[in-house]
Motif scaffolding. Structure first.
Motif, PDB file in Angstrom:
ATOM      1  N   ILE A  78      25.779   1.307  61.876  1.00  0.00           N
ATOM      2  CA  ILE A  78      25.171   2.307  60.992  1.00  0.00           C
ATOM      3  C   ILE A  78      26.242   3.060  60.215  1.00  0.00           C
ATOM      4  CG2 ILE A  78      23.901   4.502  60.969  1.00  0.00           C
ATOM      5  CD1 ILE A  78      22.206   3.359  63.272  1.00  0.00           C
ATOM      6  N   LEU A  79      27.296   3.479  60.903  1.00  0.00           N
ATOM      7  CA  LEU A  79      28.388   4.177  60.229  1.00  0.00           C
ATOM      8  C   LEU A  79      29.134   3.233  59.281  1.00  0.00           C
ATOM      9  CD1 LEU A  79      29.803   6.307  63.181  1.00  0.00           C
ATOM     10  CD2 LEU A  79      28.639   7.160  61.148  1.00  0.00           C
ATOM     11  N   GLY A  80      29.311   1.974  59.708  1.00  0.00           N
ATOM     12  CA  GLY A  80      30.016   1.011  58.870  1.00  0.00           C
ATOM     13  C   GLY A  80      29.264   0.692  57.590  1.00  0.00           C
ATOM     14  N   THR A  81      27.932   0.505  57.691  1.00  0.00           N
ATOM     15  CA  THR A  81      27.153   0.212  56.491  1.00  0.00           C
ATOM     16  C   THR A  81      27.035   1.447  55.591  1.00  0.00           C
ATOM     17  OG1 THR A  81      25.124   0.640  57.791  1.00  0.00           O
ATOM     18  CG2 THR A  81      25.812  -1.658  57.527  1.00  0.00           C
ATOM     19  N   ALA A  82      27.000   2.644  56.193  1.00  0.00           N
ATOM     20  CA  ALA A  82      27.013   3.870  55.384  1.00  0.00           C
ATOM     21  C   ALA A  82      28.307   3.963  54.589  1.00  0.00           C
ATOM     22  CB  ALA A  82      26.856   5.094  56.286  1.00  0.00           C
ATOM     23  N   ALA A  83      29.409   3.559  55.229  1.00  0.00           N
ATOM     24  CA  ALA A  83      30.682   3.513  54.507  1.00  0.00           C
ATOM     25  C   ALA A  83      30.608   2.504  53.366  1.00  0.00           C
ATOM     26  CB  ALA A  83      31.813   3.150  55.468  1.00  0.00           C
ATOM     27  N   GLY A  84      29.901   1.399  53.603  1.00  0.00           N
ATOM     28  CA  GLY A  84      29.733   0.401  52.554  1.00  0.00           C
ATOM     29  C   GLY A  84      28.988   0.947  51.348  1.00  0.00           C
ATOM     30  N   VAL A  85      27.919   1.720  51.608  1.00  0.00           N
ATOM     31  CA  VAL A  85      27.161   2.324  50.508  1.00  0.00           C
ATOM     32  C   VAL A  85      28.067   3.203  49.654  1.00  0.00           C
ATOM     33  CG1 VAL A  85      25.306   3.932  49.939  1.00  0.00           C
ATOM     34  CG2 VAL A  85      24.960   2.223  51.737  1.00  0.00           C
ATOM     35  N   ARG A  86      28.980   3.885  50.311  1.00  0.00           N
ATOM     36  CA  ARG A  86      29.856   4.820  49.592  1.00  0.00           C
ATOM     37  C   ARG A  86      31.039   4.131  48.913  1.00  0.00           C
ATOM     38  NH1 ARG A  86      31.525  10.791  51.785  1.00  0.00           N
ATOM     39  NH2 ARG A  86      32.527  11.499  49.857  1.00  0.00           N
ATOM     40  N   LEU A  87      31.582   3.094  49.532  1.00  0.00           N
ATOM     41  CA  LEU A  87      32.834   2.519  49.054  1.00  0.00           C
ATOM     42  C   LEU A  87      32.684   1.297  48.165  1.00  0.00           C
ATOM     43  CD1 LEU A  87      35.021   2.739  52.307  1.00  0.00           C
ATOM     44  CD2 LEU A  87      35.070   4.271  50.330  1.00  0.00           C
ATOM     45  N   ILE A  88      31.674   0.459  48.427  1.00  0.00           N
ATOM     46  CA  ILE A  88      31.538  -0.788  47.661  1.00  0.00           C
ATOM     47  C   ILE A  88      31.268  -0.465  46.196  1.00  0.00           C
ATOM     48  CG2 ILE A  88      30.130  -2.852  47.341  1.00  0.00           C
ATOM     49  CD1 ILE A  88      29.759  -2.938  50.367  1.00  0.00           C
ATOM     50  N   ARG A  89      31.957  -1.152  45.327  1.00  0.00           N
ATOM     51  CA  ARG A  89      31.926  -0.816  43.903  1.00  0.00           C
ATOM     52  C   ARG A  89      30.689  -1.368  43.186  1.00  0.00           C
ATOM     53  NH1 ARG A  89      37.360  -2.773  44.726  1.00  0.00           N
ATOM     54  NH2 ARG A  89      38.833  -1.047  44.903  1.00  0.00           N
ATOM     55  N   HIS A  90      30.248  -2.563  43.570  1.00  0.00           N
ATOM     56  CA  HIS A  90      29.162  -3.221  42.844  1.00  0.00           C
ATOM     57  C   HIS A  90      27.800  -2.769  43.379  1.00  0.00           C
ATOM     58  CE1 HIS A  90      32.052  -5.741  40.812  1.00  0.00           C
ATOM     59  NE2 HIS A  90      32.591  -6.067  41.978  1.00  0.00           N
ATOM     60  N   VAL A  91      26.846  -2.660  42.466  1.00  0.00           N
ATOM     61  CA  VAL A  91      25.511  -2.170  42.829  1.00  0.00           C
ATOM     62  C   VAL A  91      24.849  -3.084  43.851  1.00  0.00           C
ATOM     63  CG1 VAL A  91      23.188  -1.682  41.957  1.00  0.00           C
ATOM     64  CG2 VAL A  91      25.199  -1.012  40.613  1.00  0.00           C
ATOM     65  N   ARG A  92      24.971  -4.401  43.661  1.00  0.00           N
ATOM     66  CA  ARG A  92      24.343  -5.331  44.597  1.00  0.00           C
ATOM     67  C   ARG A  92      24.911  -5.152  46.002  1.00  0.00           C
ATOM     68  NH1 ARG A  92      24.519 -11.636  43.264  1.00  0.00           N
ATOM     69  NH2 ARG A  92      23.251 -10.877  41.514  1.00  0.00           N
ATOM     70  N   GLY A  93      26.221  -4.959  46.086  1.00  0.00           N
ATOM     71  CA  GLY A  93      26.850  -4.727  47.381  1.00  0.00           C
ATOM     72  C   GLY A  93      26.365  -3.449  48.029  1.00  0.00           C
ATOM     73  N   LYS A  94      26.192  -2.401  47.234  1.00  0.00           N
ATOM     74  CA  LYS A  94      25.666  -1.140  47.762  1.00  0.00           C
ATOM     75  C   LYS A  94      24.244  -1.316  48.292  1.00  0.00           C
ATOM     76  CE  LYS A  94      28.356   2.091  44.887  1.00  0.00           C
ATOM     77  NZ  LYS A  94      28.937   2.865  46.000  1.00  0.00           N
ATOM     78  N   ILE A  95      23.440  -2.105  47.572  1.00  0.00           N
ATOM     79  CA  ILE A  95      22.063  -2.349  48.013  1.00  0.00           C
ATOM     80  C   ILE A  95      22.063  -3.105  49.337  1.00  0.00           C
ATOM     81  CG2 ILE A  95      19.949  -3.605  47.467  1.00  0.00           C
ATOM     82  CD1 ILE A  95      20.506  -2.986  44.494  1.00  0.00           C
ATOM     83  N   TYR A  96      22.909  -4.135  49.448  1.00  0.00           N
ATOM     84  CA  TYR A  96      23.011  -4.883  50.700  1.00  0.00           C
ATOM     85  C   TYR A  96      23.398  -3.963  51.856  1.00  0.00           C
ATOM     86  CZ  TYR A  96      22.469  -9.733  49.093  1.00  0.00           C
ATOM     87  OH  TYR A  96      21.969 -10.910  48.627  1.00  0.00           O
ATOM     88  N   ALA A  97      24.373  -3.098  51.608  1.00  0.00           N
ATOM     89  CA  ALA A  97      24.813  -2.175  52.659  1.00  0.00           C
ATOM     90  C   ALA A  97      23.690  -1.218  53.048  1.00  0.00           C
ATOM     91  CB  ALA A  97      26.036  -1.389  52.190  1.00  0.00           C
ATOM     92  N   GLY A  98      22.947  -0.737  52.049  1.00  0.00           N
ATOM     93  CA  GLY A  98      21.832   0.165  52.339  1.00  0.00           C
ATOM     94  C   GLY A  98      20.740  -0.522  53.139  1.00  0.00           C
ATOM     95  N   ILE A  99      20.426  -1.770  52.789  1.00  0.00           N
ATOM     96  CA  ILE A  99      19.409  -2.530  53.530  1.00  0.00           C
ATOM     97  C   ILE A  99      19.855  -2.749  54.969  1.00  0.00           C
ATOM     98  CG2 ILE A  99      18.296  -4.791  53.731  1.00  0.00           C
ATOM     99  CD1 ILE A  99      18.309  -4.926  50.660  1.00  0.00           C
ATOM    100  N   ALA A 100      21.118  -3.155  55.152  1.00  0.00           N
ATOM    101  CA  ALA A 100      21.625  -3.393  56.505  1.00  0.00           C
ATOM    102  C   ALA A 100      21.582  -2.112  57.338  1.00  0.00           C
ATOM    103  CB  ALA A 100      23.059  -3.925  56.435  1.00  0.00           C
ATOM    104  N   GLY A 101      21.995  -0.992  56.735  1.00  0.00           N
ATOM    105  CA  GLY A 101      21.965   0.276  57.464  1.00  0.00           C
ATOM    106  C   GLY A 101      20.553   0.701  57.825  1.00  0.00           C
TER     107      GLY A 101
END
Length: 436
Positions: free
Chosen positions: A366-389
């Motif tokens: 949960i903490l790792g994917t939240a970090a992904g939402v904040r750090l990943i630059r591309h929108v698709r990557g942020k969406i993937y991180a949000g879905i995983a979290g």
């Protein structure tokens, strides 16, 4: 000039490393457990976990590609949310992995006890011997080589493939179809929570990203390749267990342990007694190698946390002659040994035990994917991180009382950090007064 890590990992080597990290000893026990809980519907849980792995693995692959670091998920969380959040992930990972150090050797003991019809105490005796041997070996600096670990991972894959192949003629495909009598979603959810134990590892290879030959390209390719292989193996094994009905047999200890040693039972159904014995001995070898490797890695994590000042300084010690963090090794041994002892005294089941590392691992994700939402630059990557979290958060209602475990670890971590900060401030003030 500072030295950098050698870029030597190819795509195929990356796939092998991912498979070795994700497919662990959990697959030896979880298919029977989940089949016992949900029957054929457990296949939905396994399929759901494969689906969850897509955004989860993609998130950590993108983080590793964009922020290559040997610190892995702890570095991502620290970069996104600060020093204390990174420390919290370190504590979660240490506590969860330490719990695995009495589950893994107990798995080997259970396989041997089941196949040779030995009493419950024999399983615990074998587990204690495995753990003690790993602690002694690591204390004196006798770590397992990389080749041995590769052989261990190969053994796991070989057992899975052999089980699937020999089981196929005996599978009742109609009985293996989920939802024949209505889907029990609560049972599917409980099964999925157990299955998390077999899907940890997508974050582990993130720390090796700087060593890929072409990190920007190869990390993602290795992720997708390993995800396809892992998904096929896990779904194939769960279908073999359900389709041959290699679970829920007998009573008391032997009935429960048959579920926990279901791969041996499948091999026994297919090729007889020899199949059971060989599977049990291979499972024992796997658990020996896995325990030894994880004692080495977890003790170094404890040392690293202490060295960073986010764990007691007493463990920030390396034996000069053997270059081994002996105090941290003893800590891992003491905690794992205590867990094994309490398991025997309290008659805890393997199902209850697996919830411990799972609850901590999900908190890490949960903490790792939240970090992904904040750090990943591309929108698709942020969406993937949000879905995983979001999917990881949705799993927590099925954790039950085990949700108290990460909460307790968090309290201990924050309490220690606050105490350590206060102590440093008092020492700084005292030094200033003496200087003045």
């Amino acid at each position: 000039m500072a030295q950098s890590l050698a870029r030597s990992i190819s795509v195929w080597q990356g796939i092998a490393l991912y498979i070795g990290a994700v497919i662990g000893s959990g697959i030896l026990i979880l298919p029977g457990m989940t089949a016992n809980i949900a029957g054929a519907d457990s296949l939905l849980a396994w399929g759901g976990m494969v689906v969850l792995s897509i955004p989860l693995a993609s998130t950590f692959a993108r983080l590793a590609r964009d922020y290559p670091s040997a610190g892995g998920v702890a570095t991502f969380v620290e970069r996104a949310f600060g020093h204390y959040a990174g420390a919290l992930v370190g504590w979660f990972y240490f506590a969860g992995a330490t719990a695995g150090q009495f589950i893994v050797p107990l798995t080997g003991g259970i396989y041997v006890a089941y196949v040779f019809d030995a009493p419950r105490t024999a399983a615990f005796g074998i587990a204690a011997s495995i753990l003690f041997g790993a602690i002694i070996a690591n204390y004196f600096g006798l770590r397992t080589s990389g080749k041995v670990q590769l052989a261990t991972s190969s053994l796991i894959v070989a057992i899975l493939m052999a089980t699937i192949l020999v089981a196929m003629p005996s599978i009742n495909w109609r009985a293996s179809m989920p939802g024949v009598t209505g889907i029990r979603w609560n049972a599917v959810g409980r099964s999925a929570m157990l299955i998390f134990w077999s899907f940890f590892g997508w974050e582990a290879i993130a720390s090796l990203a700087p060593e890929f030959r072409h990190p920007q390209r190869d990390v993602q390719r290795a992720t997708w390749g390993s995800l396809a292989i892992v998904g096929v193996l896990y779904l194939g094994i769960s279908a073999a267990i359900v389709g041959t009905h290699a679970y829920v047999r007998g009573t008391a200890f032997q009935g429960e342990e048959m579920n926990n040693a279901s791969l041996a039972h499948v091999m026994g159904l297919a090729i007889g007694r020899t199949g059971e014995v060989v599977t049990a001995l291979l499972a024992l070898a796997i658990c020996l190698g896995t325990t030894n490797a994880f004692v080495a890695s977890i003790s170094r994590l404890a040392y690293g946390l202490a060295h960073q000042g986010v764990a007691p300084a007493w463990f920030d010690h390396v034996d000069a002659r053997r270059a081994t963090p002996q105090r941290a090794v003893l800590l891992v041994g003491m905690l794992a040994g205590t867990g094994l002892l309490l398991t025997g005294i309290l008659h805890l089941s393997m199902t209850q035990l697996v919830y411990i590392p799972n609850s901590l691992g999900i908190a890490t994700y949960i903490l790792g994917t939240a970090a992904g939402v904040r750090l990943i630059r591309h929108v698709r990557g942020k969406i993937y991180a949000g879905i995983a979290g979001a999917l990881c958060l949705a799993a927590y209602p099925f954790v039950g009382t085990s949700i108290e475990i990460p909460a307790g670890v968090a309290v201990c971590c924050i309490g220690y950090l606050l105490w350590h900060r206060s102590w440093e401030m008092r020492r700084s003030t005292s030094d200033a007064k003496e200087t003045g």
